[in-house]
Design a protein around this motif. Structure first.
Motif, PDB file in Angstrom:
ATOM      1  N   LEU A 135       2.151   0.281  -8.367  1.00 44.08           N
ATOM      2  CA  LEU A 135       1.908   0.862  -7.048  1.00 44.08           C
ATOM      3  C   LEU A 135       3.178   1.467  -6.461  1.00 44.08           C
ATOM      4  N   ALA A 136       4.306   0.781  -6.662  1.00 40.86           N
ATOM      5  CA  ALA A 136       5.564   1.249  -6.081  1.00 40.86           C
ATOM      6  C   ALA A 136       5.999   2.577  -6.679  1.00 40.86           C
ATOM      7  N   LEU A 144       0.849  -9.915 -11.121  1.00 40.23           N
ATOM      8  CA  LEU A 144       0.842  -9.296  -9.797  1.00 40.23           C
ATOM      9  C   LEU A 144       2.126  -8.504  -9.556  1.00 40.23           C
ATOM     10  N   GLY A 145       3.245  -9.041 -10.008  1.00 43.05           N
ATOM     11  CA  GLY A 145       4.488  -8.291  -9.892  1.00 43.05           C
ATOM     12  C   GLY A 145       4.443  -6.997 -10.674  1.00 43.05           C
ATOM     13  N   PHE A 154      -4.600  -2.118  -2.036  1.00 41.17           N
ATOM     14  CA  PHE A 154      -3.263  -2.584  -2.407  1.00 41.17           C
ATOM     15  C   PHE A 154      -2.248  -1.453  -2.264  1.00 41.17           C
ATOM     16  N   GLY A 155      -1.171  -1.717  -1.571  1.00 34.99           N
ATOM     17  CA  GLY A 155      -0.021  -0.835  -1.619  1.00 34.99           C
ATOM     18  C   GLY A 155      -0.236   0.541  -1.031  1.00 34.99           C
ATOM     19  N   TRP A 166       1.697  -5.288 -11.340  1.00 36.94           N
ATOM     20  CA  TRP A 166       0.793  -4.402 -10.585  1.00 36.94           C
ATOM     21  C   TRP A 166       1.534  -3.724  -9.441  1.00 36.94           C
ATOM     22  N   ASN A 167       2.337  -4.484  -8.747  1.00 38.52           N
ATOM     23  CA  ASN A 167       3.085  -3.903  -7.636  1.00 38.52           C
ATOM     24  C   ASN A 167       4.110  -2.877  -8.104  1.00 38.52           C
ATOM     25  N   GLN A 168       4.607  -3.038  -9.339  1.00 33.73           N
ATOM     26  CA  GLN A 168       5.491  -2.017  -9.884  1.00 33.73           C
ATOM     27  C   GLN A 168       4.735  -0.707 -10.094  1.00 33.73           C
ATOM     28  N   ALA A 185       6.062  -9.845  -5.451  1.00 34.15           N
ATOM     29  CA  ALA A 185       6.299  -9.459  -6.846  1.00 34.15           C
ATOM     30  C   ALA A 185       7.147 -10.476  -7.573  1.00 34.15           C
ATOM     31  N   LEU A 216       2.541  -4.651   0.285  1.00 33.11           N
ATOM     32  CA  LEU A 216       2.580  -4.996  -1.127  1.00 33.11           C
ATOM     33  C   LEU A 216       2.583  -6.501  -1.282  1.00 33.11           C
ATOM     34  N   LEU A 217       1.812  -6.981  -2.249  1.00 34.53           N
ATOM     35  CA  LEU A 217       1.785  -8.408  -2.506  1.00 34.53           C
ATOM     36  C   LEU A 217       3.090  -8.830  -3.153  1.00 34.53           C
TER      37      LEU A 217
END
Length: 747
Positions: free
Chosen positions: A123-124, A116-117, A24-25, A119-121, A34, A31-32
């Motif tokens: 990773l970002a 999921l959003g 992921f990411g 999680w992407n935060q 968000a 990125l999935l």
């Protein structure tokens, strides 16, 4: 900022795509999404989350959480085995439990929003990327311009935390190894916190988050036991000692003006202390932190941080007149403390009828904005004058700070408890998915704290007090209510009649006919009407609440059972006002103790008593109701200006609200003394006649809660003299008696 080494070029390592099942990411997969609702699209399968033992690094796996991936772990170095977990502490048990980590794993694996959003935060933020280089310091400095380096520690602290989380959610051991690398680098190097008084912010803010990162890693077999022990020692020696010192001494202001420091200073150090206590298996330290939050004297305690309860349980935050950046930080810190305690089986969230939620709703509404950019129009906010750290405050300062702190609050009170928290909900929805915070708190609450909600609760926490001669009601609502019905009856069993329909704020002021009335709140929901959990009785215009004749005993003649108890050099003597027995106070240790919280349910009130004062000294007390020398309401027969004075304060002596008579109380004879409060108007009576009145007395008895030092003849301040003389016929009324009624008592 530390320089990073690209993952793909790290010497001696396989390319990321071959080394990790999940990517992921990292540039291997985009990125999935968000945003959006529901379960979203398909996502790559995640391995089971990395295991938690619930004990120590050599313990057994907690049921329901899979073991770490089967890849071989580095050999654990020989060394001393840390002491076993002390009975009663749960691991992992700070901001994240085994169940929380399992939920994050499952929701992200299923590509469900909003997790999921969140999680992407994470990773970002790029703090969980591999192969960054730690830059540990021997001395971390904060607060001296031109000589600060604490941001260097913040970056590495966040890396350790995010790497640990990424390992827990993905089970990819590469992240565990990197997290350990950062933890070991700092525990091998850091010796001291430096700078000016801001070092006490470092001790709390960063001690808390270092402990949270380490708590996630404590079950990793690749973290050598002696390394775990060294990290514990660093937390205890460098961070805990400073947390303890600040809460005990407040940088030298403890015995003078403990409220000199804003709420955040206390809250940061209580959080640091609690987190360190859990990770270091020191329940004595967690108890120290919890005890301070419950009963301490500084602005960060559960009662002092929420300075004043406005109708509808909008709790004015202690820093609201400062700015919203610090106010929202206070909510973040208090929320973290309560969550960590909750995960150890202790409910700090619920103290004093959900006091923290009252403060959170106030701060959230102050930041929600009635009109967004470019107008930035705030909602009108009730505000009680505040005088303290930054001089007089007359209104909320600043608007809209986007600190990511609301998901935790929202998902406890609404998700776990089923209550309504409309303003916290509005702020959570505005910022969802929560981003990473800048270092003072972790942020990422959408990933961390979102949970499937429990069924909505019934209305609860009903309070009903007389204020200005009317019945002021406030309550906590139901998560699914569209509005509420205020219902009144002449008997506790009903029948109840609707007297008002209310949306928000959840408050109503009733003006019933004289008599005894019972109230309840019913929630109107899409599923139908849901009656409240509480029914309260209020007598209008008031009633005798406590009556101690003090004629040979301290029994309550009102029938309510609020009996007093003689303390120290208190005794019974003769020659009372009526010629009979009376209470004798020796001026040394003697005083009368009333039950804890004897007046905590009162708004308008009357206190009346016969007094024979033998010796005129400054700052003695006829009565003093409080829990510390920070928050109290008291009557002094002679103040420093030689006047009898009724005073109330929730901020030590920065800003006493008071009404003063022209002169001190006479000595050598029996005098009838009474004080009343109606709304915000206080009036003093001597021998049945009004001698002084003042408006602006905001602190009604219910604002002080369950007082633990409810005293007659003794001050909250240890240096003040005890009352020397006699007393008889102490009466406390719910409601403010009129002049004629008080004149009758004085005959």
């Amino acid at each position: 900022m530390p320089k990073t080494v690209p993952n793909s070029t790290a010497p001696g390592r396989l390319p990321d795509a071959q080394r990790r099942a999940l990517s992921f990411g990292l540039g291997l997969l985009p990125l999935l999404p968000a945003c959006g609702g529901g379960q979203g699209g398909a996502a790559p399968a995640l391995p089971a989350p990395a295991g938690d033992t619930g004990a120590n690094p050599a313990g057994t796996t907690t049921p329901g959480v899979s073991s770490p991936s089967a890849a071989p772990a580095p050999a654990v170095q020989a060394g001393p085995v840390p002491a076993p977990t002390v009975q009663g502490l749960v691991h992992p048990g700070l901001l994240h439990t085994a169940a929380d980590l399992q939920r994050m794993h499952d929701k992200v694996a299923a590509a469900q929003q909003p997790w999921l959003g969140g999680w992407n935060q994470l990773l970002a933020a790029r703090r969980s990327n591999l192969d960054a280089t730690p830059y540990p310091l021997e001395v971390v400095k904060r607060g001296v311009a031109g000589d600060e380096n604490y941001n260097q520690m913040i970056v590495d602290m966040m890396r350790a935390y995010h790497l640990a989380l990424r390992w827990k959610v993905t089970a990819d051991e590469a992240y565990a190894r990197d997290a350990v690398r950062f933890l070991n680098a700092w525990s091998s190097t850091l010796k001291e916190l430096g700078g000016n008084s801001n070092l006490f912010l470092s001790s709390g803010l960063y001690g808390n988050q270092w402990a949270n990162a380490a708590e996630l890693m404590r079950t990793y077999p690749g973290w050598a036991r002696e390394d775990v022990a060294r990290f514990q020692k660093m937390l205890l020696d460098v961070f805990y000692t400073r947390c303890h010192d600040f809460l005990a001494n407040h940088n030298g202001t403890e015995t003078r003006k403990v409220t000199h420091y804003w709420a955040n200073w206390d809250l940061a150090n209580v959080c640091g202390m609690y987190a360190i206590g859990v990770f270091c298996d020191r329940p004595d330290i967690t108890a120290e932190a919890s005890s301070y939050y419950r009963t301490g004297r500084g602005n960060g305690t559960h009662d002092h941080s929420v300075y004043y309860l406005h109708p509808g349980y909008l709790g004015q935050w202690q820093e609201s007149h400062r700015d919203q950046g610090h106010s929202t930080l206070g909510i973040a810190l208090a929320g973290m403390l309560c969550e960590m305690a909750w995960n150890q089986g202790e409910d700090l969230y619920g103290l004093w009828n959900n006091r923290l939620l009252a403060g959170a709703e106030y701060v959230a509404k102050a930041n929600a904005l009635a009109a967004p950019a470019p107008d930035y129009t705030p909602y009108p906010m009730p505000f009680t004058p505040y005088d303290g750290v930054q001089g007089p405050g007359t209104a909320v300062a600043g608007v809209f700070n986007p600190r990511p702190c609301w998901e935790l609050i929202y998902h406890h009170y609404v998700g776990r408890k089923g209550l309504s928290a409309p303003w916290s909900q509005a702020m959570a929805e505005k910022q969802r998915p929560e981003r990473v915070d800048g270092g003072d708190s972790p942020g990422l609450g959408t990933l961390f704290f979102t949970r499937d909600p429990v069924p909505p609760a019934r209305p609860s926490g009903l309070s009903a007090v007389l204020s200005g001669g009317k019945v002021l009601l406030s309550w906590w609502g139901s998560a699914d209510a569209t509005h509420y019905l205020v219902q009144r009856a002449a008997s506790p069993g009903g029948p109840f009649t609707d007297v008002a329909q209310v949306t928000d704020p959840r408050t109503f002021t009733d003006a019933p006919a004289p008599g005894s009335w019972h109230y309840r709140i019913s929630a109107v929901t899409p599923q139908g009407e849901r009656p409240g959990a509480d029914t309260l009785r209020v007598a209008v215009p008031g009633e005798l609440w406590l009556h101690l004749p003090l004629a040979g005993d301290a029994q309550d003649a009102s029938g309510h059972g609020r009996h007093g108890a003689l303390q120290g050099g208190a005794s019974w003597g003769a020659a009372g006002h009526d010629g009979g027995a009376c209470l004798v106070l020796d001026g040394s240790t003697g005083h009368l103790r009333l039950p804890d919280g004897a007046v905590s349910a009162l708004g308008d009130f009357t206190v009346a008593v016969w007094v024979h004062w033998d010796q005129s000294v400054v700052n003695t007390r006829i009565f003093d109701f409080g829990s510390t020398d920070v928050a109290y309401m008291a009557l002094s027969p002679r103040d420093g200006l030689d006047k009898i004075r009724f005073m109330a304060s929730r901020n030590q002596f920065w800003a006493e609200e008071k009404v003063s008579a022209p002169s001190a109380l006479p000595t050598g004879r029996w005098v009838h003394v009474a004080v009343t409060l109606s709304g915000t108007v206080g009036t003093l009576f001597i021998d049945g006649a009004p001698v002084a009145s003042a408006d602006g007395l905001w602190m009604a008895p219910y604002q002080f809660g369950q007082t633990t030092r409810t005293w007659v003849g003794r001050s909250q301040y240890g240096g003040d003299p005890f009352f020397k003389g006699r007393m008889q016929d102490l009466r406390i009324y719910s409601g403010a008696l009129g002049a004629a009624a008080i004149a009758d008592l004085a005959r």
